[in-house]
Every structure is written in structure tokens, then in C-alpha cells.
Design an enzyme around this catalytic site. Sequence first.
Site, PDB file in Angstrom:
ATOM      1  N   ASP A  23      -0.238   6.101  24.568  1.00  0.00           N
ATOM      2  CA  ASP A  23      -1.281   5.312  23.911  1.00  0.00           C
ATOM      3  C   ASP A  23      -0.747   3.944  23.497  1.00  0.00           C
ATOM      4  OD1 ASP A  23      -3.789   4.789  22.935  1.00  0.00           O
ATOM      5  OD2 ASP A  23      -3.556   5.927  21.083  1.00  0.00           O
ATOM      6  N   HIS A  40      -2.191  -1.829  30.798  1.00  0.00           N
ATOM      7  CA  HIS A  40      -2.203  -0.600  31.603  1.00  0.00           C
ATOM      8  C   HIS A  40      -1.219  -0.700  32.770  1.00  0.00           C
ATOM      9  CE1 HIS A  40      -5.346   1.008  29.208  1.00  0.00           C
ATOM     10  NE2 HIS A  40      -6.298   0.198  29.636  1.00  0.00           N
ATOM     11  N   LEU A 134      11.926  17.976  39.157  1.00  0.00           N
ATOM     12  CA  LEU A 134      11.074  17.650  38.013  1.00  0.00           C
ATOM     13  C   LEU A 134       9.639  18.002  38.382  1.00  0.00           C
ATOM     14  CD1 LEU A 134      10.711  16.254  35.191  1.00  0.00           C
ATOM     15  CD2 LEU A 134      10.176  14.168  36.460  1.00  0.00           C
TER      16      LEU A 134
HETATM   17  C1  IPE Z   1      -5.852   9.271  24.413  1.00  0.00           C
HETATM   18  O1  IPE Z   1      -5.863   7.947  24.021  1.00  0.00           O
HETATM   19  C2  IPE Z   1      -6.034   9.375  25.881  1.00  0.00           C
HETATM   20  C3  IPE Z   1      -4.937   8.866  26.698  1.00  0.00           C
HETATM   21  C4  IPE Z   1      -3.787   8.443  26.262  1.00  0.00           C
HETATM   22  C5  IPE Z   1      -5.182   8.871  28.111  1.00  0.00           C
HETATM   23  P1  IPE Z   1      -7.193   7.244  23.483  1.00  0.00           P
HETATM   24  O2  IPE Z   1      -6.819   5.863  23.116  1.00  0.00           O
HETATM   25  O3  IPE Z   1      -8.292   7.402  24.474  1.00  0.00           O
HETATM   26  O4  IPE Z   1      -7.560   8.133  22.212  1.00  0.00           O
HETATM   27  P2  IPE Z   1      -8.356   7.766  20.894  1.00  0.00           P
HETATM   28  O5  IPE Z   1      -9.650   7.135  21.334  1.00  0.00           O
HETATM   29  O6  IPE Z   1      -7.511   6.817  20.121  1.00  0.00           O
HETATM   30  O7  IPE Z   1      -8.531   9.067  20.199  1.00  0.00           O
HETATM   31  C1  IPE Z   2      -3.701   4.357  26.477  1.00  0.00           C
HETATM   32  O1  IPE Z   2      -3.785   3.072  25.969  1.00  0.00           O
HETATM   33  C2  IPE Z   2      -4.126   4.455  27.914  1.00  0.00           C
HETATM   34  C3  IPE Z   2      -5.463   5.043  28.106  1.00  0.00           C
HETATM   35  C4  IPE Z   2      -6.182   5.648  27.188  1.00  0.00           C
HETATM   36  C5  IPE Z   2      -6.044   4.940  29.425  1.00  0.00           C
HETATM   37  P1  IPE Z   2      -5.132   2.531  25.311  1.00  0.00           P
HETATM   38  O2  IPE Z   2      -5.910   1.836  26.369  1.00  0.00           O
HETATM   39  O3  IPE Z   2      -5.855   3.607  24.600  1.00  0.00           O
HETATM   40  O4  IPE Z   2      -4.548   1.470  24.296  1.00  0.00           O
HETATM   41  P2  IPE Z   2      -5.105   1.160  22.843  1.00  0.00           P
HETATM   42  O5  IPE Z   2      -5.138   2.452  22.086  1.00  0.00           O
HETATM   43  O6  IPE Z   2      -6.462   0.584  23.023  1.00  0.00           O
HETATM   44  O7  IPE Z   2      -4.134   0.190  22.296  1.00  0.00           O
HETATM   45 MG    MG Z   3      -5.785   4.275  22.691  1.00  0.00          MG
END
Ligand code: IPE
Ligand code: IPE
Ligand code: MG
Length: 246
Positions: A23, A40, A134
Amino acid sequence: MGTTDSTGSKQPRPAEHVAIIMDGNGRWATQKGWPRLVGHRRGAERVKEIVRCAPDLGIRWLTVYAFSTENWKRSTEEVLGLMSIFARYIEREADRLAAEGVRMRFIGDRSRLDPKLQRLMKGIEERTEGFTRLNFTVAINYGGRDEILRATRAIAAKVAAGEIAPEEVTEAMISAHLDTGGIPDPDLVIRTSGETRTSNFLQWQTAYAEYEFTPTLWPDFTPEELASILARFGNRDRRFGGVASA
Ligand code: IPE
Ligand code: IPE
Ligand code: MG
């Protein structure tokens, strides 16, 4: 606290299955004034690095959360951008994964994904099926509740068909019907970016997992930080409902 060897001294217990909620990509990019997709893309580079170092850190199973069943709520641009990052990752990494003995597979509901991406996913799974160095699993369009729902429907269909009686349904049977059937439960779940929730990741499988939360945003996460988290994990006492080990 780890295991006790024949000399009676404590040995840190390795985390064989590490699951990561990657995240913070969006915030990482926004903080720098860049579009979220740049975060990303950088995040995908981090995945490559972590896959590369994992076996040397004693990890045999690595599962990463790449796209949740809730992430469709994001803009079309971000969703399509993520999907193309997944496709490119598979296309560009296939040879290296195979050369390094990495078995790659996917969990989540694929039916909603683009057919071309589905073909790439199936192709890499088949190509790397025999590898064991792995076990690398990527969760795409994955939700823990959705997975339990799909497994429940599959089991219910067998009960309705008279193949099994309701009282024959066991925890092991439910585990086997999940997308993770055949994959051991995670020992450790790491979430980056400072959020302290599970966001629907491996709800069934993490009943006894340890959790580590780090403020580091995923694009800044390094093998060194992973190593230090693993070292801490080795000193935790996992009691599984019993009493502390001697
Ligand atoms: C969780 O992250 C999903 C992934 C890392 C793919 P999100 O950013 O979507 O989760 P919330 O919205 O903070 O709960
Ligand atoms: C995690 O990073 C990746 C996915 C959920 C696809 P985020 O895109 O949720 O990044 P933040 O939480 O907005 O910073
Ligand atoms: Mg996120």
C-alpha cells in the site's frame, strides 16, 4: 520464541510464508507531484526486487496483494493503468522467473479481467508450474469475503448434488476450495503505508498470522527493511491458543 535446537538454545523461526499488502503507491507519487500511476509503476519495480531477494531471506512462499475487489471503485484511468502494469510485468519477467525457479500463480476472481490478461496469467502459471524455489502468488481482483463466498457456493453445490453431507464439511475442505488451496497459511502479513487494517486480504488464511505494519510507502520498501521485519518475527512467540513455549 522460535524453536529450540538439540543443544537447547533458541533458534529464530523463519517466516516461510510472507504475505504483503503493498500500500502507498498513490501517496508516494502524489507527494512528489506525479500521477498515481507513476507510483504503481515504481511499486512494480519493488515487487521484482522483493521476489529476487525472498529466497535468500528464507521465504518459500510470497503472496502479494496487487488489486482488491474494491479497487474497481478507482478511476478508469487508474484501473486500466494497473491492469496494463500487471500484463507488462508478466510479459517482461517471465524468462527471469523461470530462470530463477519461481513458480508464479494468481488468486482472485479472474472472470472480470481482460481476456488477454487472463491468457498471460494462465500462460505463466503453466510455464512455471514445476518450480519450487519460491512460490510467488499475486492477488488480483481478490477479496477475502468474495473468495469465501465462491468456495461456499462450490461446496453448497456438492451438498445439493448429494456428493457430500452437510456434516462432512470440514475446515480442511473449506481451505481446499479457496483460491489458495494447496498453499500453506501465511506466517506473517506485512502492510506498508501506515494503515493498520487488512482490507479484505486472506481473511480465512490469516486466523493465526502475525502482522507487521510499517509507515514506509510501498515504492520505498527495501529488501533491508524486509530482512529487519523478518528478524523481529523470528523472536515472536506464536502460541496458537496454547501457552508460552519454554
Ligand atoms: C489494499 O489497499 C489493496 C491492495 C494493496 C491491493 P487499498 O489502498 O485498496 O485499501 P484501503 O482502501 O486503504 O482499505
Ligand atoms: C496500493 O497503493 C496499490 C493498490 C491498491 C493497487 P494505493 O494505490 O492504494 O496507494 P495509496 O494508498 O492511495 O497511497
Ligand atoms: Mg491504498
